[in-house]
Scaffold this active site. Structure first.
Site, PDB file in Angstrom:
ATOM      1  N   ASP A  88       0.874  -1.179   0.000  1.00  0.00           N
ATOM      2  CA  ASP A  88       0.000   0.000   0.000  1.00  0.00           C
ATOM      3  C   ASP A  88       0.909   1.226   0.000  1.00  0.00           C
ATOM      4  O   ASP A  88       2.117   1.132   0.238  1.00  0.00           O
ATOM      5  CB  ASP A  88      -0.954  -0.035   1.203  1.00  0.00           C
ATOM      6  CG  ASP A  88      -2.190   0.843   0.976  1.00  0.00           C
ATOM      7  OD1 ASP A  88      -2.204   1.603  -0.011  1.00  0.00           O
ATOM      8  OD2 ASP A  88      -3.138   0.779   1.790  1.00  0.00           O
ATOM      9  N   ASP A 123      -3.508   7.413  -3.429  1.00  0.00           N
ATOM     10  CA  ASP A 123      -4.832   7.980  -3.680  1.00  0.00           C
ATOM     11  C   ASP A 123      -5.248   8.905  -2.550  1.00  0.00           C
ATOM     12  O   ASP A 123      -4.573   8.984  -1.516  1.00  0.00           O
ATOM     13  CB  ASP A 123      -5.862   6.841  -3.847  1.00  0.00           C
ATOM     14  CG  ASP A 123      -5.837   5.875  -2.672  1.00  0.00           C
ATOM     15  OD1 ASP A 123      -4.747   5.628  -2.117  1.00  0.00           O
ATOM     16  OD2 ASP A 123      -6.907   5.358  -2.285  1.00  0.00           O
ATOM     17  N   CYS A 273     -15.289 -23.294  17.941  1.00  0.00           N
ATOM     18  CA  CYS A 273     -14.374 -23.294  16.804  1.00  0.00           C
ATOM     19  C   CYS A 273     -13.575 -24.590  16.766  1.00  0.00           C
ATOM     20  O   CYS A 273     -13.265 -25.163  17.801  1.00  0.00           O
ATOM     21  CB  CYS A 273     -13.443 -22.086  16.935  1.00  0.00           C
ATOM     22  SG  CYS A 273     -12.205 -21.995  15.653  1.00  0.00           S
ATOM     23  N   CYS A 275     -10.572 -24.812  15.060  1.00  0.00           N
ATOM     24  CA  CYS A 275      -9.215 -24.542  14.572  1.00  0.00           C
ATOM     25  C   CYS A 275      -8.189 -25.172  15.519  1.00  0.00           C
ATOM     26  O   CYS A 275      -8.507 -25.528  16.649  1.00  0.00           O
ATOM     27  CB  CYS A 275      -8.994 -23.035  14.399  1.00  0.00           C
ATOM     28  SG  CYS A 275      -8.431 -22.186  15.885  1.00  0.00           S
ATOM     29  N   CYS A 278      -8.137 -23.598  19.029  1.00  0.00           N
ATOM     30  CA  CYS A 278      -9.307 -23.830  19.876  1.00  0.00           C
ATOM     31  C   CYS A 278      -9.491 -25.299  20.253  1.00  0.00           C
ATOM     32  O   CYS A 278     -10.127 -25.602  21.256  1.00  0.00           O
ATOM     33  CB  CYS A 278     -10.563 -23.294  19.185  1.00  0.00           C
ATOM     34  SG  CYS A 278     -10.503 -21.502  18.981  1.00  0.00           S
TER      35      CYS A 278
HETATM   36  N1  GUN Z   1      -6.357   1.118   3.148  1.00  0.00           N
HETATM   37  C1  GUN Z   1      -7.630   1.160   3.591  1.00  0.00           C
HETATM   38  N2  GUN Z   1      -8.363   2.003   2.827  1.00  0.00           N
HETATM   39  C2  GUN Z   1      -7.540   2.505   1.899  1.00  0.00           C
HETATM   40  C3  GUN Z   1      -7.733   3.408   0.799  1.00  0.00           C
HETATM   41  O1  GUN Z   1      -8.819   3.925   0.553  1.00  0.00           O
HETATM   42  N3  GUN Z   1      -6.631   3.658   0.016  1.00  0.00           N
HETATM   43  C4  GUN Z   1      -5.411   3.073   0.263  1.00  0.00           C
HETATM   44  N4  GUN Z   1      -4.388   3.354  -0.550  1.00  0.00           N
HETATM   45  N5  GUN Z   1      -5.223   2.215   1.275  1.00  0.00           N
HETATM   46  C5  GUN Z   1      -6.274   1.935   2.076  1.00  0.00           C
HETATM   47 ZN    ZN Z   2     -10.332 -21.163  16.761  1.00  0.00          ZN
END
Ligand code: GUN
Ligand code: ZN
Length: 654
Positions: A88, A123, A273, A275, A278
C-alpha cells in the site's frame, strides 16, 4: 494477467499472475506490519495457506533500518516471504494520522525499487461523511495520480483505488475513468470507516456501483475488509481480494473473529471453533496464556482462511447467494448490506448464470430478490407466447414438477375445453409447461411465505395481467367448482411435450425460437425410464437435447443453423477472429482474446452461435462469459464449443 476459472454470477474463482507466482482468488491478504510482527509470513504460508500478503511501503520507507534492507536486499527478503507481496502507498496513514505528505511518484518509484509485486497509487481517501464537492475534487486528484503512476509503473503491477465516498454515482464515475487507465488491480477504497460504522448498505452500494463500470478482466480488491463475517457478501459483489489487519488488531484487544461476528475472549465459556488453537486449548487456558495475543491472532487467521474456503466452495457449487444470505443474518447491519443487492438487480442479471447444478434454496425473504427470480419473471413476460386459449386457470404452488401434481385435475378439464394452465410459483406465475426448467423445479421453498413476499407475488400477477399474458378473468383454482365453471366446448389439443419444447425454446433463445425450431415434422425422443424429453428431432435432424437436471436445452448444430437463419445478428452471436474460426469449426473452444464482438444479451451458460465476421456459422457452444467479459479478458475460455461446422461437413461428405 487475470484468468477466470469458475464463477457464480459476479463471484468468481480466478488466477492472478504476479512476478512471484500465481494467486488463486478470491483470497485474503493478511497485513504484515514489519514493526509489529504477530505471525511471521513464513508461518502464514505454511500454517494458513496464505498465498499473498500486503504490507505498507510508506512504513518501510519511513524507518531507516527497514528502508535500507528493502532497498538493498529487496522487499521479499525483508519480509521473509517468497510469494506475491502487495504494497500500500501510505494513503491511509497520511489520512488517519496526518503524517508527512508524500509525492505520488516518489512512493511509486520506491515500491518499484524494493520489488513490490503490486504497488498502490497514492490515492486520496474520502470519508463517508465528506461533502460531495470535496469527494469530487479528491477523486479528480486520485485519477490524475493514477494516470501518472500507470505511465511510470514499469514492470510492477499497479493497484488503482476507486474512491467516491458515499456517492454511488461518483463510484460509477471513478470506475469508468479508472478503467481507461492501465491498472492491474482495482481496490475499492475509503470503505474502512463504513465497515467500522457498520454502514454495510453504503459499503455494498459503493462496491456494486464500481463493479458496474469496472473493466471485468481486472481483479477487484476490497481495502481493509478483513472480517470473515463479510467475505461472502464482498465476493458476491465481485471482490476478488480482501486484506486484513483485523486478525492482529482484534487479537491485541482480546477479540476473536468468527463467521458470525466477534466475541471477547473474556466472555467466552465454550469455544465455538475447530481450529488448531481452539481444539488444543480451553477458553481458560487461552485467557491465562502468556502467548494470548499470538494465539488469538492465529485463531483469527484460521477462521478467516476457513471462511474463504467456504466461499470458494460455494462458488463451485453455485451456492454463493445462499451462503451470503445466511451469513447476513448474523447482524441486522449486515442484512442491510444484503438488501443493497436488490438495488442492483438489473446489473446482477447480466452475470447471473442461466442455471446451476444445485437447487435454488429459499433461505430468507432476500432470496426472492435474487437476479435469477427477476430474470425468470422478465423472460416469461417478454418471451412467452401464451396459447390462444379461451380460459386460464391458476393453480396454487405445489410439489414439483407441477405437471405431475396437477395431471389428475388437468385430465378432468382437458376433454371439456381449451385451457391454459398457470401455477402461482414463488418466482412468478409460470406456464405449467415450463415446470421442469431451472429454477422452477430446481427450487426448495419455505411453505409459509412472509406476508411481504405474498404481497410482492400479487403485484407480479398484476404486472402479468397488465402485460396481457394473463387475463383478468383467470380462474384461481377452487377444485371442483373451477372444473364445473368451464363449459363444454372444443376438446383440448394441448400437447404437454410439444408445449414444453416450444416454451422452453422461447424463454431460452427468445420469442419466436420455438416456432422456428419446430417448423417441420417433429419427433420427440423420450427417456424410457422417466418419460421425459431427451432429444428433439425435426425432419429427421437432431436439433436440441434437453438436460435432465435443469430442463434447459443444449443446442445441436442443426438447431443452431435454424436459429442462425431465424434471428438476424447480433442475436446469440459471438463473432470471432479468422484465426480462431478455423479452430472453432473443428470443435475447439473460443478463447476470449479472439472474440471481436458478441450479443450484449448473452449470459453465462447461454447457448450461442460462433460466427465469423461475415456472420457465417462456425460452431455452437455454451458461453462462459458475458460480452463485456469476452471483450475485456485477454485469456481464458469465452465459449465452450460443443460442435463445429467442420464436423458436419465431414460427416455429410463421408
Ligand atoms: N487502506 C484502507 N483504505 C484505503 C484506501 O482507501 N486507500 C489506500 N491506498 N489504502 C487503504
Ligand atoms: Zn479457533
Amino acid at each position: 494477467m487475470f484468468e477466470l476459472k469458475d464463477r457464480d454470477g459476479l463471484a468468481r474463482i480466478g488466477i492472478l499472475e504476479t512476478a512471484h507466482g500465481k494467486i488463486e482468488t478470491p483470497t485474503l491478504l493478511p497485513v504484515f506490519n514489519p514493526n509489529q510482527v504477530t505471525i511471521h509470513p513464513k508461518d502464514m504460508k505454511e500454517k494458513f495457506g496464505t498465498q499473498a500478503i500486503i504490507t505498507n511501503s510508506y512504513i518501510i520507507k519511513k524507518y531507516d533500518d527497514l528502508r535500507e534492507v528493502a532497498l538493498e536486499k529487496g522487499l521479499h527478503e525483508l519480509v521473509g516471504f517468497d510469494g506475491p507481496i502487495m504494497t500500500d502507498s501510505g494513503t491511509f496513514q497520511s489520512h488517519m494520522y496526518g503524517e508527512v505528505k508524500l509525492k505520488p511518484l516518489e512512493i511509486i518509484e520506491f515500491q518499484k525499487a524494493i520489488g513490490s509485486d503490486i504497488g498502490t497509487v497514492l490515492d486520496i481517501f474520502s470519508e463517508p461523511e465528506d461533502k460531495r464537492e470535496k469527494v469530487e475534487t479528491d477523486l479528480k486528484i486520485t485519477i490524475e495520480r493514477t494516470k501518472l503512476s500507470a505511465d511510470n509503473k514499469g514492470n510492477m503491477m499497479l493497484a488503482g483505488p476507486i474512491q467516491g465516498g458515499r456517492f454511488p454515482d461518483l463510484r460509477e464515475y471513478a470506475a469508468q475513468e479508472m478503467s481507461k487507465i492501465d491498472c492491474d488491480v482495482f481496490p475499492i477504497g475509503g470503505v474502512v470507516p463504513m465497515m467500522e460504522k457498520q454502514m454495510y448498505f453504503t459499503l455494498m452500494d459503493a462496491v456494486l456501483s464500481a463493479k458496474k463500470y469496472l473493466n471485468p478482466s481486472i481483479p477487484v480488491h476490497l481495502f481493509g475488509c478483513g472480517h470473515p463475517m463479510m467475505f461472502s457478501l464482498a465476493v458476491l459483489a465481485g471482490c476478488d481480494m480482501v486484506d486484513s489487519a483485523a486478525y492482529a488488531k482484534f487479537a491485541r484487544d482480546g477479540r476473536m473473529m468468527f463467521s458470525d461476528g466477534t466475541r471477547f475472549l473474556k466472555d467466552i465459556r465454550e469455544l465455538p471453533c475447530h481450529c488448531p488453537i481452539c481444539t488444543s486449548h480451553t477458553a481458560d487456558e487461552l485467557r491465562q496464556s502468556p502467548n494470548q495475543e499470538k494465539l488469538l491472532a492465529m485463531h483469527n487467521l484460521y477462521v478467516s482462511f476457513a471462511e474463504m474456503r467456504i466461499v470458494k466452495q460455494a462458488i463451485h457449487e453455485g451456492r454463493i447467494w445462499e451462503l451470503a444470505e445466511s451469513r447476513a443474518r448474523a447482524h441486522p447491519a449486515l442484512l442491510d448490506g444484503m438488501k443493497c443487492f436488490r438495488k442492483h438487480a438489473d446489473f446482477l442479471e447480466k452475470t447471473e448464470p442461466l442455471s446451476r447444478d444445485l437447487a435454488y434454496l429459499y433461505t430468507s425473504p432476500e432470496s426472492y430478490y435474487r437476479p435469477t427470480v427477476s430474470r425468470l419473471k422478465k423472460r416469461i413476460m417478454e418471451r412467452y407466447e401464451p396459447p390462444a386459449s379461451k380460459y386460464q386457470i391458476l393453480f396454487p404452488d405445489a410439489t414439483k414438477p407441477y405437471y405431475r401434481s396437477y395431471w389428475e385435475q388437468i385430465s378432468k378439464i382437458k376433454d371439456k375445453n381449451n385451457v391454459a394452465y398457470w401455477v402461482d410459483s414463488l418466482f412468478c406465475p409460470v406456464p405449467i409447461e415450463l415446470d421442469e426448467m431451472y429454477p422452477i423445479s430446481q427450487s426448495v421453498i419455505s411453505e409459509h411465505l412472509e406476508p411481504g413476499i405474498q404481497q410482492e407475488k400479487l403485484k407480479v400477477l398484476k404486472e402479468f395481467m397488465d402485460a396481457g399474458i394473463i387475463t383478468p378473468e383467470i380462474k384461481h383454482w377452487q377444485g371442483k367448482e373451477t372444473i364445473d365453471s368451464i363449459p363444454q366446448g372444443e376438446p383440448d389439443l394441448f400437447d404437454m411435450n410439444l408445449a414444453r419444447v416450444k416454451a422452453t425454446a422461447d424463454i431460452q433463445f427468445g420469442r419466436g425460437a420455438g416456432r422456428a425450431l419446430l417448423d417441420g415434422k417433429v419427433e420427440l425422443v423420450l427417456s424410457p425410464k422417466t418419460n421425459r424429453i431427451r432429444n428433439v428431432k425435426v425432419d429427421g435432424k437432431h436439433i436440441l437435447s434437453m438436460r435432465a437436471g435443469d430442463g434447459i436445452f443444449t443446442l445441436k448444430l442443426a438447431g443452431g443453423q435454424i436459429l442462425h437463419k431465424t434471428f438476424p445478428g447480433p442475436k446469440m452471436r459471438v463473432t470471432v477472429h479468422p484465426d480462431s474460426a478455423e479452430f472453432n469449426r473443428k470443435g475447439k473452444s473460443v478463447f476470449a482474446a479472439f472474440v471481436i464482438d458478441a450479443d450484449t444479451e448473452i449470459i453465462p451458460g447461454d447457448e450461442v452461435l460462433v460466427v465469423n465476421e461475415a456472420d457465417e456459422l462456425c460452431a455452437i457452444g455454451r458461453a462462459i462469459m458475458t460480452r463485456d467479459e469476452m471483450l475485456a479478458f485477454k485469456t481464458g475460455i469465452a465459449v465452450k464449443v460443443r460442435e463445429g461446422c467442420f464436423e458436419l461437413k465431414l460427416k455429410a461428405g463421408s
